[in-house]
Enzyme design. Structure first.
Site, PDB file in Angstrom:
ATOM      1  CB  CYS A 215      24.804  11.978   2.487  1.00 19.62           C
ATOM      2  SG  CYS A 215      25.655  10.536   3.150  1.00 19.62           S
TER       3      CYS A 215
ATOM      4  NE  ARG B 274      27.653   9.193  -2.740  1.00 18.81           N
ATOM      5  CZ  ARG B 274      27.636   9.178  -1.413  1.00 18.81           C
ATOM      6  NH1 ARG B 274      26.600   9.691  -0.758  1.00 18.81           N
ATOM      7  NH2 ARG B 274      28.633   8.641  -0.733  1.00 18.81           N
TER       8      ARG B 274
END
Length: 331
Positions: free
Chosen positions: A198, A239
């Site tokens: 991430c 995101r």
């Protein structure tokens, strides 16, 4: 018949870390030897591509069966024969692929230490978590941030006043960092954990490899790299926020039966996650990488050499993209 193969792939994943360091060592050796002897460097690179095949194989079980990731599963499965094919072409005399091999060496040198070394990995994950938390807090405060390792108390009260209602135990985390967002719609614990993937390090490493492998002034290469890394980091925060918010608030709970069947799951609370992350975010990432590549080639046109070789591997046709795209060398 199939079960032993799946078990073997799962066992092989346990050696993925060791194989990764071996990949780095072989490709770095190829990059060094290439400077003095093209032919010797090419042979070492070919060996590196064979070892890389083993690395992709070690991740088949993880991405296909554990993560159920469409794009990443496709990537590792395609990567196995493609890596072997590159090794064959290099040994067959296509030394233009050495620039692709150099790109792998630079990318691996950037990615592996950052992802494998704890004293670097933890600050990156926690910095990404802090920025994700800041943006999420602008959208609402109905979540907690913590380590949640591994049990959640039944009387835990979220900022919106809701509680879990019943004792909830989650799977053990690999690292007990403060990097897990907890939501509890209807008293059901839903967590989203910021992991190394991430942070955008994987995507960043692609551009480190592309830019590091080709010619160009240091000033222009540094500018292109700064833009690529900056854009990737911002997009990854967006995101993370998108996935955490839509999953935590169950905003994408659509076609549940179809989605659960597609991803072989029976947890209805994961429908929003599968749609948000596995479908929308991952395919969006592919589009973003193409767009960022277009930005990078404005400063470092020789990056197109790597792209041309990649296209050749797929189509077996030669390309000359600089002229086709109107990209010119600039000082």
């Amino acid at each position: 018949m199939v079960a032993p193969i799946i078990d073997g792939l799962a066992a092989l994943h346990g050696y993925a870390g060791s194989i990764a360091w071996l990949v780095l060592g072989v490709f770095l050796a190829g990059a060094i030897l290439e400077r003095y002897d093209d032919e010797l460097g090419a042979r070492v690179y070919a060996g590196g591509w064979v070892v890389l095949t083993g690395y992709w194989l070690a991740y088949v079980h993880y991405f296909v069966f554990a993560q159920k990731s469409i794009t990443e599963s496709a990537g590792v499965i395609i990567g196995i024969p493609l890596s072997l094919y590159v090794a064959y072409l290099i040994l067959d005399g296509r030394h233009r692929l050495l620039v692709v091999s150099r790109a792998v060496a630079f990318a691996w040198l950037f990615f592996l230490p950052l992802s494998a070394l704890a004293f670097v990995r933890r600050p990156l994950i926690e910095l990404t978590t802090a920025h994700t938390d800041f943006v999420l807090s602008l959208l609402g405060n109905n979540y907690h941030l913590g380590d949640w390792y591994p049990a959640l108390p039944a009387d835990l009260v979220l900022p919106d006043g809701s509680t879990l209602g019943t004792e909830s135990t989650l799977p053990d985390k690999h690292f007990p960092y403060q990097n897990t967002f907890l939501y509890a719609p209807d008293g059901h614990a839903i967590t989203y954990t910021i992991r190394m993937a991430c942070t955008g390090i994987g995507s960043m490493s692609i551009f480190v490899g592309l830019i590091g492998a080709v010619r160009g002034s240091l000033r222009r290469k540094a500018k292109a790299l700064a833009v690529a890394i900056g854009v990737i980091y911002v997009l990854n925060i967006a995101r993370n926020v998108f996935i955490a918010y839509t999953m935590g608030n169950q905003r994408l709970h659509i076609f549940p039966d179809l989605i659960l069947s597609l991803f072989s799951s029976n947890d209805p609370y994961l429908v929003s996650y599968f749609i948000g992350d596995r479908i929308i975010a991952q395919f969006g990432s592919v589009i973003a990488l193409v767009a960022i590549t277009w930005l990078v080639v404005r400063w470092v046109p020789d990056v197109l050499r790597v792209v041309e070789e990649g296209m050749y591997l797929v189509t077996r046709r030669e390309y000359e993209l600089k002229g086709a795209l109107g990209v010119e060398e600039t000082e």
